[in-house]
Design a protein around this motif. Sequence first.
Motif, PDB file in Angstrom:
ATOM      1  N   UNK A  75      -2.322   7.646 -15.126  1.00  0.00           N
ATOM      2  CA  UNK A  75      -1.010   8.686 -14.782  1.00  0.00           C
ATOM      3  C   UNK A  75      -0.752   7.404 -14.103  1.00  0.00           C
ATOM      4  N   UNK A  76       0.913   7.129 -14.422  1.00  0.00           N
ATOM      5  CA  UNK A  76       0.838   5.365 -14.066  1.00  0.00           C
ATOM      6  C   UNK A  76       2.343   5.123 -12.898  1.00  0.00           C
ATOM      7  N   UNK A  77       2.926   4.889 -12.437  1.00  0.00           N
ATOM      8  CA  UNK A  77       4.166   4.445 -11.447  1.00  0.00           C
ATOM      9  C   UNK A  77       4.197   3.212 -11.495  1.00  0.00           C
ATOM     10  N   UNK A  78       5.149   3.046 -12.262  1.00  0.00           N
ATOM     11  CA  UNK A  78       5.051   1.775 -11.918  1.00  0.00           C
ATOM     12  C   UNK A  78       5.697   0.872 -12.475  1.00  0.00           C
ATOM     13  N   UNK A  79       5.355  -0.755 -12.211  1.00  0.00           N
ATOM     14  CA  UNK A  79       6.445  -2.124 -13.461  1.00  0.00           C
ATOM     15  C   UNK A  79       4.910  -3.075 -13.311  1.00  0.00           C
ATOM     16  N   UNK A  80       4.647  -3.567 -14.439  1.00  0.00           N
ATOM     17  CA  UNK A  80       3.674  -4.649 -14.028  1.00  0.00           C
ATOM     18  C   UNK A  80       4.124  -5.896 -14.935  1.00  0.00           C
ATOM     19  N   UNK A 115     -12.549  -0.790 -13.425  1.00  0.00           N
ATOM     20  CA  UNK A 115     -11.812  -1.051 -11.976  1.00  0.00           C
ATOM     21  C   UNK A 115     -11.204  -2.614 -11.887  1.00  0.00           C
ATOM     22  N   UNK A 116     -12.388  -3.428 -12.240  1.00  0.00           N
ATOM     23  CA  UNK A 116     -11.870  -5.023 -12.360  1.00  0.00           C
ATOM     24  C   UNK A 116     -10.642  -5.715 -12.387  1.00  0.00           C
ATOM     25  N   UNK A 117     -10.413  -4.540 -13.594  1.00  0.00           N
ATOM     26  CA  UNK A 117      -8.675  -4.786 -14.134  1.00  0.00           C
ATOM     27  C   UNK A 117      -7.607  -4.307 -13.096  1.00  0.00           C
ATOM     28  N   UNK A 118      -7.748  -3.891 -11.887  1.00  0.00           N
ATOM     29  CA  UNK A 118      -6.594  -3.798 -10.839  1.00  0.00           C
ATOM     30  C   UNK A 118      -6.506  -5.278 -10.079  1.00  0.00           C
ATOM     31  N   UNK A 119      -7.315  -5.730 -10.212  1.00  0.00           N
ATOM     32  CA  UNK A 119      -7.387  -7.140 -10.159  1.00  0.00           C
ATOM     33  C   UNK A 119      -6.104  -7.883 -10.386  1.00  0.00           C
ATOM     34  N   UNK A 120      -6.374  -7.746 -11.723  1.00  0.00           N
ATOM     35  CA  UNK A 120      -5.647  -8.848 -12.990  1.00  0.00           C
ATOM     36  C   UNK A 120      -3.881  -8.736 -12.814  1.00  0.00           C
ATOM     37  N   UNK A 121      -3.471  -6.951 -12.146  1.00  0.00           N
ATOM     38  CA  UNK A 121      -3.093  -6.373 -12.653  1.00  0.00           C
ATOM     39  C   UNK A 121      -1.200  -7.038 -11.670  1.00  0.00           C
ATOM     40  N   UNK A 122      -0.232  -7.469 -11.813  1.00  0.00           N
ATOM     41  CA  UNK A 122       0.458  -8.364 -10.939  1.00  0.00           C
ATOM     42  C   UNK A 122       1.668  -7.018 -11.603  1.00  0.00           C
ATOM     43  N   UNK A 138     -10.227   6.845 -10.239  1.00  0.00           N
ATOM     44  CA  UNK A 138      -9.297   6.289  -9.208  1.00  0.00           C
ATOM     45  C   UNK A 138      -7.844   5.480  -8.756  1.00  0.00           C
ATOM     46  N   UNK A 139      -7.508   6.250  -7.458  1.00  0.00           N
ATOM     47  CA  UNK A 139      -6.544   5.946  -7.060  1.00  0.00           C
ATOM     48  C   UNK A 139      -6.458   4.465  -6.768  1.00  0.00           C
ATOM     49  N   UNK A 140      -5.251   4.504  -7.150  1.00  0.00           N
ATOM     50  CA  UNK A 140      -4.641   2.387  -7.321  1.00  0.00           C
ATOM     51  C   UNK A 140      -2.814   2.337  -6.294  1.00  0.00           C
ATOM     52  N   UNK A 141      -2.486   1.458  -6.183  1.00  0.00           N
ATOM     53  CA  UNK A 141      -1.544   0.747  -5.807  1.00  0.00           C
ATOM     54  C   UNK A 141      -1.570  -0.145  -5.689  1.00  0.00           C
ATOM     55  N   UNK A 147       5.135   0.548  -4.520  1.00  0.00           N
ATOM     56  CA  UNK A 147       5.067   2.410  -4.983  1.00  0.00           C
ATOM     57  C   UNK A 147       4.277   3.321  -4.014  1.00  0.00           C
ATOM     58  N   UNK A 148       4.848   4.263  -3.783  1.00  0.00           N
ATOM     59  CA  UNK A 148       4.016   5.113  -3.237  1.00  0.00           C
ATOM     60  C   UNK A 148       3.286   5.941  -3.669  1.00  0.00           C
ATOM     61  N   UNK A 149       1.722   6.169  -2.964  1.00  0.00           N
ATOM     62  CA  UNK A 149       0.593   6.964  -3.697  1.00  0.00           C
ATOM     63  C   UNK A 149       0.104   7.752  -2.103  1.00  0.00           C
ATOM     64  N   UNK A 150       0.454   9.279  -2.344  1.00  0.00           N
ATOM     65  CA  UNK A 150       0.380   9.640  -0.584  1.00  0.00           C
ATOM     66  C   UNK A 150      -1.276  10.024  -1.559  1.00  0.00           C
ATOM     67  N   UNK A 151      -2.210  10.423  -0.564  1.00  0.00           N
ATOM     68  CA  UNK A 151      -2.826  11.519  -1.226  1.00  0.00           C
ATOM     69  C   UNK A 151      -3.961  12.642   0.106  1.00  0.00           C
TER      70      UNK A 151
END
Length: 159
Positions: A75-80, A115-122, A138-141, A147-151
């Motif tokens: 589940x994803x909220x954003x713009x890559x 999870x290494x992919x996260x460093x590639x996301x701009x 995995x939770x990430x922002x 973008x908000x991510x509350x837990x």
Amino acid sequence: MFGIAGWLAKPGAEPEPAALERMAQAIRHRGPDDCGFHHDPSVGLSLAHLRLSIIDLSAASHQPMADAGTGVVLVYNGELYNFRQLRAELQSLGQSFASSGDSEVVLKAYVQWGAECLSRLAGMFALALWDPRSGVLHLARDPMGMKPLYYTELPGGLA
């Protein structure tokens, strides 16, 4: 805008399914075009996604989005911003795509690189990735937190 919600509880301790629908309804304004749910009571996982269709208006970008080969769920909220470049690189590595949006690029990037992919996301994003192979959510922002991510941790898990 999009909205994501969910929880990871102890296996078999999943709250009533209507609770996730109420969570989604509370953030309905973040994604009025589509709504989807993923439940896996065997591991206590429930995810919701609310969508505002922007890039790929087709049903191929419906979320939660799962990879058929691995069972990984996104589940994803954003713009890559660099999704076209990442998509081309992933295709050269043998990944295939059903949609033209950035969400599937995020999913396939995780399948390819973990999870290494996260460093590639701009871009600006918040996401939840469930990997049933490892039993890890995995939770990430994005690094700027655009973008908000509350837990919150609850006695029975994480919401």
